[in-house]
Design a protein around this motif. Structure first.
Motif, mmCIF file in Angstrom:
data_model
loop_
_atom_site.group_PDB
_atom_site.id
_atom_site.type_symbol
_atom_site.label_atom_id
_atom_site.label_comp_id
_atom_site.label_asym_id
_atom_site.label_seq_id
_atom_site.Cartn_x
_atom_site.Cartn_y
_atom_site.Cartn_z
ATOM 1 N N UNK A 1 0.849 -1.182 0.000
ATOM 2 C CA UNK A 1 0.000 0.000 0.000
ATOM 3 C C UNK A 1 0.891 1.241 0.000
ATOM 4 N N UNK A 2 0.568 2.176 -0.849
ATOM 5 C CA UNK A 2 1.269 3.454 -0.883
ATOM 6 C C UNK A 2 0.568 4.393 0.088
ATOM 7 N N UNK A 3 1.346 5.026 0.939
ATOM 8 C CA UNK A 3 0.805 5.921 1.962
ATOM 9 C C UNK A 3 1.280 7.338 1.671
ATOM 10 N N UNK A 4 0.317 8.272 1.661
ATOM 11 C CA UNK A 4 0.647 9.676 1.391
ATOM 12 C C UNK A 4 -0.047 10.569 2.409
ATOM 13 N N UNK A 5 0.641 11.651 2.751
ATOM 14 C CA UNK A 5 0.056 12.701 3.579
ATOM 15 C C UNK A 5 0.211 14.005 2.789
ATOM 16 N N UNK A 6 -0.921 14.649 2.547
ATOM 17 C CA UNK A 6 -0.948 15.886 1.762
ATOM 18 C C UNK A 6 -1.604 16.963 2.624
ATOM 19 N N UNK A 7 -1.049 18.155 2.585
ATOM 20 C CA UNK A 7 -1.682 19.245 3.320
ATOM 21 C C UNK A 7 -1.757 20.471 2.435
ATOM 22 N N UNK A 8 -2.813 21.227 2.670
ATOM 23 C CA UNK A 8 -2.981 22.475 1.936
ATOM 24 C C UNK A 8 -2.151 23.533 2.649
ATOM 25 N N UNK A 9 -1.276 24.118 1.884
ATOM 26 C CA UNK A 9 -0.327 25.094 2.387
ATOM 27 C C UNK A 9 -1.060 26.283 3.016
ATOM 28 N N UNK A 10 -0.747 26.607 4.267
ATOM 29 C CA UNK A 10 -1.370 27.797 4.880
ATOM 30 C C UNK A 10 -0.987 29.056 4.102
ATOM 31 N N UNK A 11 -1.874 30.037 4.105
ATOM 32 C CA UNK A 11 -1.610 31.287 3.379
ATOM 33 C C UNK A 11 -0.375 31.985 3.923
ATOM 34 N N UNK A 12 -0.213 31.943 5.234
ATOM 35 C CA UNK A 12 0.990 32.536 5.825
ATOM 36 C C UNK A 12 1.848 31.404 6.383
ATOM 37 N N UNK A 13 3.049 31.332 5.910
ATOM 38 C CA UNK A 13 3.974 30.278 6.331
ATOM 39 C C UNK A 13 4.394 30.479 7.787
ATOM 40 N N UNK A 14 4.495 29.376 8.500
ATOM 41 C CA UNK A 14 4.973 29.423 9.875
ATOM 42 C C UNK A 14 6.467 29.721 9.870
ATOM 43 N N UNK A 15 6.873 30.501 10.816
ATOM 44 C CA UNK A 15 8.293 30.790 10.954
ATOM 45 C C UNK A 15 8.913 29.878 12.015
ATOM 46 N N UNK A 16 8.128 28.900 12.472
ATOM 47 C CA UNK A 16 8.586 27.988 13.514
ATOM 48 C C UNK A 16 9.218 26.751 12.879
ATOM 49 N N UNK A 17 10.551 26.627 12.945
ATOM 50 C CA UNK A 17 11.209 25.489 12.314
ATOM 51 C C UNK A 17 10.924 24.151 13.004
ATOM 52 N N UNK A 18 10.414 24.176 14.214
ATOM 53 C CA UNK A 18 10.145 22.926 14.942
ATOM 54 C C UNK A 18 9.118 22.070 14.209
ATOM 55 N N UNK A 19 8.126 22.686 13.569
ATOM 56 C CA UNK A 19 7.115 21.912 12.838
ATOM 57 C C UNK A 19 7.751 21.097 11.707
ATOM 58 N N UNK A 20 8.631 21.748 10.952
ATOM 59 C CA UNK A 20 9.289 21.050 9.843
ATOM 60 C C UNK A 20 10.227 19.973 10.368
ATOM 61 N N UNK A 21 10.921 20.245 11.457
ATOM 62 C CA UNK A 21 11.830 19.249 12.044
ATOM 63 C C UNK A 21 11.048 18.033 12.535
ATOM 64 N N UNK A 22 9.917 18.269 13.191
ATOM 65 C CA UNK A 22 9.097 17.151 13.667
ATOM 66 C C UNK A 22 8.469 16.382 12.507
ATOM 67 N N UNK A 23 8.086 17.093 11.458
ATOM 68 C CA UNK A 23 7.557 16.422 10.268
ATOM 69 C C UNK A 23 8.613 15.470 9.715
ATOM 70 N N UNK A 24 9.842 15.959 9.541
ATOM 71 C CA UNK A 24 10.921 15.108 9.026
ATOM 72 C C UNK A 24 11.188 13.925 9.956
ATOM 73 N N UNK A 25 11.163 14.164 11.260
ATOM 74 C CA UNK A 25 11.418 13.105 12.239
ATOM 75 C C UNK A 25 10.389 11.983 12.127
ATOM 76 N N UNK A 26 9.106 12.342 12.074
ATOM 77 C CA UNK A 26 8.076 11.302 12.000
ATOM 78 C C UNK A 26 8.039 10.615 10.642
ATOM 79 N N UNK A 27 8.344 11.335 9.579
ATOM 80 C CA UNK A 27 8.428 10.693 8.259
ATOM 81 C C UNK A 27 9.538 9.640 8.279
ATOM 82 N N UNK A 28 10.667 9.978 8.879
ATOM 83 C CA UNK A 28 11.776 9.018 8.995
ATOM 84 C C UNK A 28 11.356 7.806 9.818
ATOM 85 N N UNK A 29 10.685 8.032 10.928
ATOM 86 C CA UNK A 29 10.241 6.919 11.777
ATOM 87 C C UNK A 29 9.239 6.023 11.054
#
Length: 150
Positions: A1-29
């Motif tokens: 099974x192919x698994x995908x997670x798609x999100x609609x980009x918020x109009x204003x980008x977050x300046x919080x790098x922790x979200x992207x770091x946690x996203x990468x961490x869980x994708x790796x896991x």
């Protein structure tokens, strides 16, 4: 099974790098259990194009994270994923919508609506919570000690 997670980009980008770091961490896991693709799209029309392009011999199963959706425990969510694997679903796509929620048309295109709970979360945090729950689901199914249950 192919698994995908798609999100609609918020109009204003977050300046919080922790979200992207946690996203990468869980994708790796998650990738240790199941290959996973992630992407962001600008709007619902682009999400529906992703769904259209993903169609193969079977229609992908689109699951929207939506406030009108069904709430599930972590164990129920794990069994939902397992049921899709058992049913030989080729593609399971989870989508996080725009700030004002999904349109009725996109809801009709979905196979299932689920909710992370009654509380409102920032979209970036909802993405991290979803990815963590997907990871937790695989640890539950593999009886890994990450999830101790109640």
């Amino acid at each position: 099974m192919k698994l995908r997670v798609v999100w609609i980009r918020p109009k204003s980008r977050s300046k919080e790098p922790a979200y992207d770091a946690l996203t990468r961490e869980y994708v790796t896991r998650i990738s240790k259990y199941q290959p996973l693709e992630t992407c962001d799209v600008p709007n619902e029309a682009a999400l529906l194009k992703v769904l259209e392009r993903a169609a193969g011999r079977t229609t992908p199963l689109l699951v929207l994270l939506d406030s009108w959706g069904k709430e599930m425990s972590s164990e129920e969510f794990a069994h939902f994923i397992e049921a899709q694997q058992t049913a030989d679903v080729q593609q399971l796509i989870f989508a996080i919508g725009p700030a004002d929620g999904f349109s009725d048309g996109t809801r009709r295109a979905a196979s299932r609506l689920i909710s992370l709970g009654k509380m409102t979360l920032p979209h970036e945090l909802a993405r991290v919570v979803l990815l963590e729950q997907i990871y937790r689901a695989f640890t539950i199914l593999r009886k890994h000690p990450y999830h101790c249950g109640h």
